[in-house]
Design a protein around this motif. Structure first.
Motif, short mmCIF file in Angstrom:
data_model
loop_
_atom_site.label_atom_id
_atom_site.label_comp_id
_atom_site.label_asym_id
_atom_site.label_seq_id
_atom_site.Cartn_x
_atom_site.Cartn_y
_atom_site.Cartn_z
N ARG A 1 0.83 -1.21 0.00
CA ARG A 1 0.00 0.00 0.00
C ARG A 1 0.87 1.26 0.00
O ARG A 1 0.50 2.28 -0.62
N ASP A 2 2.01 1.20 0.69
CA ASP A 2 2.93 2.35 0.67
C ASP A 2 3.43 2.62 -0.74
O ASP A 2 3.49 3.77 -1.19
N ARG A 3 3.80 1.56 -1.46
CA ARG A 3 4.28 1.74 -2.83
C ARG A 3 3.15 2.23 -3.74
O ARG A 3 3.38 3.02 -4.65
N ARG A 4 1.96 1.72 -3.50
CA ARG A 4 0.82 2.13 -4.31
C ARG A 4 0.55 3.63 -4.13
O ARG A 4 0.32 4.35 -5.10
N ARG A 5 0.62 4.08 -2.87
CA ARG A 5 0.41 5.51 -2.61
C ARG A 5 1.54 6.35 -3.21
O ARG A 5 1.35 7.53 -3.52
N GLY A 6 2.72 5.74 -3.35
CA GLY A 6 3.85 6.45 -3.93
C GLY A 6 3.81 6.51 -5.44
O GLY A 6 4.76 7.02 -6.05
N GLY A 7 2.75 5.97 -6.06
CA GLY A 7 2.60 6.08 -7.50
C GLY A 7 2.92 4.83 -8.28
O GLY A 7 2.89 4.85 -9.52
N ASP A 8 3.23 3.71 -7.64
CA ASP A 8 3.51 2.47 -8.36
C ASP A 8 2.24 2.03 -9.10
O ASP A 8 1.17 1.93 -8.49
N PRO A 9 2.33 1.75 -10.40
CA PRO A 9 1.12 1.42 -11.17
C PRO A 9 0.60 0.00 -10.95
O PRO A 9 -0.51 -0.32 -11.39
N ARG A 10 1.38 -0.86 -10.30
CA ARG A 10 0.93 -2.24 -10.11
C ARG A 10 -0.24 -2.30 -9.12
O ARG A 10 -0.38 -1.45 -8.25
N THR A 11 -1.06 -3.35 -9.27
CA THR A 11 -2.17 -3.54 -8.34
C THR A 11 -1.63 -4.01 -7.00
O THR A 11 -0.47 -4.45 -6.89
N GLN B 1 -0.51 -7.61 -7.22
CA GLN B 1 0.79 -7.73 -7.90
C GLN B 1 1.92 -7.26 -6.99
O GLN B 1 2.99 -7.89 -6.94
N LEU B 2 1.70 -6.18 -6.28
CA LEU B 2 2.74 -5.67 -5.39
C LEU B 2 3.04 -6.64 -4.27
O LEU B 2 4.20 -6.88 -3.93
N ARG B 3 1.99 -7.21 -3.68
CA ARG B 3 2.23 -8.18 -2.59
C ARG B 3 3.02 -9.38 -3.11
O ARG B 3 3.94 -9.88 -2.45
N ALA B 4 2.67 -9.86 -4.32
CA ALA B 4 3.38 -11.00 -4.90
C ALA B 4 4.84 -10.65 -5.19
O ALA B 4 5.76 -11.43 -4.88
N ASP B 5 5.07 -9.47 -5.77
CA ASP B 5 6.45 -9.08 -6.10
C ASP B 5 7.28 -8.83 -4.85
O ASP B 5 8.46 -9.17 -4.78
N LEU B 6 6.66 -8.24 -3.83
CA LEU B 6 7.37 -8.01 -2.58
C LEU B 6 7.73 -9.33 -1.89
O LEU B 6 8.80 -9.45 -1.29
#
Length: 472
Positions: free
Chosen positions: A230-240, A243-248
């Motif tokens: 959620r931090d990365r998403r708020r920072g503008g990362d375009p991934r869902t 997707q972010l949880r899986a990549d992290l």
């Protein structure tokens, strides 16, 4: 232990012949009642569901009787106490076309149901509850002693016919906690000791990585991933977020960015045409299964392999090595290699692993742990590929029990016949190297071993280098 309740038993003994005659009637059911109304069809569905439940109960009884008989036979043969029962679940798995591990779990549930949950078992035998409801009653009472199980059974049985499987699970769990709260704590401790991580192939070139963790640690791990995503998403990362949880998760497990190459060796099996000439025949990712040829080529050339090949993977890319494997031009089977070894190691081990892929026991998809002699070495069996097979640890131990025999009945394709202590025969062949639809007349395949290194960005250069390696 008291007398085992005879679930599903009748005054008239029913043998295999009668069951086979009943089975023969079922395919004609739809045709025989084509002129009936939908109300009758609903009644048929309900009755067939009752029959299905009664069959599960009857199977439980037969399983337990078979297991007890086999243990008695092993005792008569002088099998040590600690080894009695070995190979029994394996025979059940072969008969039921399921893995030995799944068969062992079914046998354990059957024993509990017959011995300690007689009221629930009777409901199953008469079709008043289904298999999932009965399984919930067994699963949520495993930590109780026999007397407490029967006490819970006496209370809950009257309510089970009106419950769904999740409702039954919750109801039985609550009664079990009331009966023995200390047992729940011990059970949690035991479960924590059995924590682990598993990988299973998923659809569309994905895998499922499953972790069984204590509740607090598991929730903490997920919350950490979710918060970072959620931090990365708020920072503008375009991934869902998914997707972010899986990549992290991948980053934190490997210690590397998801855009970087990973220092893990994997194997791709593909035809020369698919590798070098843009052929469409699917590749095989060892440990996973089929993969589209175009995706395999993208992975080899340094792409991400996740549909985002336009994203750079950093300067450290995958490096590919090519190893030729020669196959029979007619049946596509892997040809033999140097036999002059005692252990199945080196090229022999690699040959068996590529050919068999998973445990050769029918219906068992466990990873290969032992490279075994079909005819034992002590009995004159040669250490050659034709006399070798890949087995899981359980299967290799089971075949050492009295009454088990095995022999190779064909070389290409490699076929092994297993004879169980009851005289039943089962044959197994390795799965097709490139799947059941693979084109024949394949003389050569390439295993590409991918690990960290440097591979040039230009796909044409990569293709020329690989073509030269295969032709060498």
């Amino acid at each position: 232990m008291g007398k085992t309740p005879q679930l599903g038993s009748t005054a008239t003994a029913v043998g295999a012949a009668e069951l086979r005659a009943f089975l023969d009637l079922l395919p004609s059911l739809g045709a025989a009642v084509a002129d009936v109304g939908d109300a009758d069809r609903v009644d048929q569905l309900a009755l067939l569901e009752q029959i299905r439940a009664a069959c599960v109960a009857a199977q439980a009884r037969v399983m337990v009787e078979f297991a007890d008989s086999q243990v008695a036979a092993q005792e008569a043969l002088g099998v040590p106490v600690r080894e009695r029962g070995r190979g029994v679940a394996d025979q059940i798995g072969l008969a039921c076309k399921t893995s030995p591990q799944a068969a062992a779990r079914r046998l354990g549930r059957a024993r509990t149901l017959l011995a300690d949950l007689p009221a629930t078992g009777a409901l199953l035998a008469t079709g008043q509850i289904g298999e999932r409801v009965a399984d919930a009653a067994v699963r949520q009472t495993t930590h109780l002693d026999a007397a407490d199980r029967r006490a819970v059974d006496d209370v809950v049985a009257a309510h089970l016919p009106r419950m769904s499987a999740p409702e039954a699970d919750q109801a039985v769990r609550r009664l079990a906690l009331e009966r023995d709260p200390g047992g729940a704590v011990r059970r949690a401790d035991e479960a924590a000791r059995e924590r682990g991580v598993w990988m299973r192939p998923g659809a569309d070139c994905m895998v499922k990585v499953t972790a069984m963790l204590p509740a607090v640690e598991g929730l903490t791990a997920y919350e950490a991933l979710d918060r970072a995503a959620r931090d990365r998403r708020r920072g503008g990362d375009p991934r869902t977020l998914d997707q972010l949880r899986a990549d992290l998760l991948t980053e934190r497990l490997t210690g590397r960015s998801s855009a970087d190459g990973v220092r893990v060796e994997v194997g791709l099996v593909m035809t020369p045409e698919a590798l070098l000439d843009d052929g469409d025949e699917p590749a095989t990712l060892r440990g996973h299964g089929p993969m589209p040829a175009a995706l395999a080529r993208a992975v080899i050339a340094g792409g991400r392999g996740d549909g985002n090949d336009s994203e750079p993977r950093s300067s450290e890319r995958s490096q590919a090595w090519v190893r030729r494997i020669f196959t029979d031009p007619v049946d596509d089977s892997v040809r033999s290699v140097d036999p002059r070894r005692r252990l199945f190691d080196g090229h022999l081990r690699r040959h068996i692993d590529v050919r068999d892929q998973v445990c050769r026991t029918p219906f068992c998809d466990a990873p290969i742990r032992h490279r075994d002699h079909v005819v034992p070495h002590a009995g004159g069996g040669e250490t050659v590929v034709a006399n070798g097979q890949g087995l899981c640890e359980r299967a290799n131990h089971a075949k050492q029990m009295p009454g088990w025999r095995a022999r190779v009945t064909a070389d290409r394709p490699h076929e092994v016949e297993v004879v169980t202590p009851t005289g039943h025969r089962y044959s197994s062949q390795p799965p097709p190297t490139l799947g059941p639809g693979a084109r024949r007349r394949r003389r050569r395949m390439s295993i590409l071993r991918l690990s960290a290194g440097t591979l040039r960005d230009d796909p044409d250069v990569v293709r020329r280098l690989l073509r030269a390696a295969v032709a060498a």
